[in-house]
Design a protein around this motif. Structure first.
Motif, PDB file in Angstrom:
ATOM      1  N   GLU A  39       0.840  -1.204   0.000  1.00 55.12           N
ATOM      2  CA  GLU A  39       0.000   0.000   0.000  1.00 55.12           C
ATOM      3  C   GLU A  39       0.872   1.250   0.000  1.00 55.12           C
ATOM      4  OE1 GLU A  39      -3.473   2.227   2.616  1.00 55.12           O
ATOM      5  OE2 GLU A  39      -2.750   0.261   3.231  1.00 55.12           O
ATOM      6  N   PRO A  40       0.684   2.127  -0.995  1.00 51.86           N
ATOM      7  CA  PRO A  40       1.454   3.375  -1.036  1.00 51.86           C
ATOM      8  C   PRO A  40       1.120   4.257   0.162  1.00 51.86           C
ATOM      9  CG  PRO A  40       0.439   2.930  -3.156  1.00 51.86           C
ATOM     10  CD  PRO A  40      -0.155   1.960  -2.170  1.00 51.86           C
ATOM     11  N   GLU A  41       2.118   4.972   0.652  1.00 51.95           N
ATOM     12  CA  GLU A  41       1.912   5.839   1.809  1.00 51.95           C
ATOM     13  C   GLU A  41       1.145   7.106   1.459  1.00 51.95           C
ATOM     14  OE1 GLU A  41       5.387   6.607   4.135  1.00 51.95           O
ATOM     15  OE2 GLU A  41       6.068   4.542   3.952  1.00 51.95           O
ATOM     16  N   ALA A  47      -0.255   6.452  -7.687  1.00 54.82           N
ATOM     17  CA  ALA A  47       0.044   5.065  -7.297  1.00 54.82           C
ATOM     18  C   ALA A  47      -0.997   4.560  -6.307  1.00 54.82           C
ATOM     19  CB  ALA A  47       1.445   4.979  -6.697  1.00 54.82           C
ATOM     20  N   TYR A  48      -1.404   5.413  -5.376  1.00 52.75           N
ATOM     21  CA  TYR A  48      -2.422   4.996  -4.404  1.00 52.75           C
ATOM     22  C   TYR A  48      -3.759   4.771  -5.098  1.00 52.75           C
ATOM     23  CZ  TYR A  48      -5.130   4.575  -0.157  1.00 52.75           C
ATOM     24  OH  TYR A  48      -5.941   4.080   0.837  1.00 52.75           O
ATOM     25  N   ASP A  49      -4.093   5.640  -6.048  1.00 50.99           N
ATOM     26  CA  ASP A  49      -5.347   5.472  -6.785  1.00 50.99           C
ATOM     27  C   ASP A  49      -5.372   4.136  -7.517  1.00 50.99           C
ATOM     28  OD1 ASP A  49      -6.211   7.960  -5.921  1.00 50.99           O
ATOM     29  OD2 ASP A  49      -5.680   8.982  -7.801  1.00 50.99           O
ATOM     30  N   GLU A  50      -4.253   3.787  -8.166  1.00 54.14           N
ATOM     31  CA  GLU A  50      -4.163   2.519  -8.877  1.00 54.14           C
ATOM     32  C   GLU A  50      -4.232   1.350  -7.901  1.00 54.14           C
ATOM     33  OE1 GLU A  50      -0.569   2.764 -11.156  1.00 54.14           O
ATOM     34  OE2 GLU A  50      -1.361   4.376 -12.408  1.00 54.14           O
ATOM     35  N   TRP A  51      -3.529   1.471  -6.770  1.00 55.63           N
ATOM     36  CA  TRP A  51      -3.548   0.439  -5.740  1.00 55.63           C
ATOM     37  C   TRP A  51      -4.978   0.240  -5.225  1.00 55.63           C
ATOM     38  CZ3 TRP A  51      -5.235   0.627  -0.738  1.00 55.63           C
ATOM     39  CH2 TRP A  51      -4.924  -0.464   0.069  1.00 55.63           C
ATOM     40  N   SER A  52      -5.639   1.346  -4.945  1.00 56.70           N
ATOM     41  CA  SER A  52      -6.997   1.304  -4.403  1.00 56.70           C
ATOM     42  C   SER A  52      -7.971   0.650  -5.387  1.00 56.70           C
ATOM     43  CB  SER A  52      -7.456   2.724  -4.077  1.00 56.70           C
ATOM     44  OG  SER A  52      -8.778   2.731  -3.618  1.00 56.70           O
ATOM     45  N   GLU A  53      -7.831   0.961  -6.656  1.00 51.81           N
ATOM     46  CA  GLU A  53      -8.704   0.385  -7.671  1.00 51.81           C
ATOM     47  C   GLU A  53      -8.494  -1.126  -7.764  1.00 51.81           C
ATOM     48  OE1 GLU A  53      -9.198   0.677 -12.458  1.00 51.81           O
ATOM     49  OE2 GLU A  53      -8.990   2.561 -11.357  1.00 51.81           O
ATOM     50  N   GLU A  54      -7.244  -1.561  -7.768  1.00 55.44           N
ATOM     51  CA  GLU A  54      -6.964  -2.998  -7.822  1.00 55.44           C
ATOM     52  C   GLU A  54      -7.499  -3.700  -6.575  1.00 55.44           C
ATOM     53  OE1 GLU A  54      -3.262  -6.131  -8.343  1.00 55.44           O
ATOM     54  OE2 GLU A  54      -2.887  -3.996  -8.568  1.00 55.44           O
ATOM     55  N   HIS A  55      -7.327  -3.063  -5.412  1.00 54.96           N
ATOM     56  CA  HIS A  55      -7.798  -3.633  -4.150  1.00 54.96           C
ATOM     57  C   HIS A  55      -9.316  -3.800  -4.187  1.00 54.96           C
ATOM     58  CE1 HIS A  55      -8.214  -4.141   0.209  1.00 54.96           C
ATOM     59  NE2 HIS A  55      -6.913  -4.407   0.217  1.00 54.96           N
TER      60      HIS A  55
END
Length: 71
Positions: A39-41, A47-55
């Motif tokens: 998870e990006p800080e 990067a957080y937006d992409e992480w959140s979407e994948e999650h």
């Protein structure tokens, strides 16, 4: 033995039997756990937006599998 499904594939959970659903759910949960470790800080970063979407996509898949298992 359950088939391991590569991420990106869109298996039809309605066509899966219970053991395949359980194996797929375990795989999705492993992927969520691995994703949680990365998870990006910076919550305002791309990067957080992409992480959140994948999650969220993985959580949706897990929810679909759980719904199918409860039928």
């Amino acid at each position: 033995m359950a088939e391991i499904i590569a991420f990106g594939a869109s298996p039809d959970v309605d066509a899966m039997d219970r053991p395949a659903l359980e194996a797929y759910l375990a795989e999705i949960r492993r992927r969520i756990a691995a994703l949680d470790e990365r998870e990006p800080e910076d919550m305002s970063s791309e990067a957080y937006d992409e992480w959140s979407e994948e999650h969220e996509q993985l959580e949706d898949i897990a929810d679909d599998i759980l719904d199918r298992l409860e039928e």
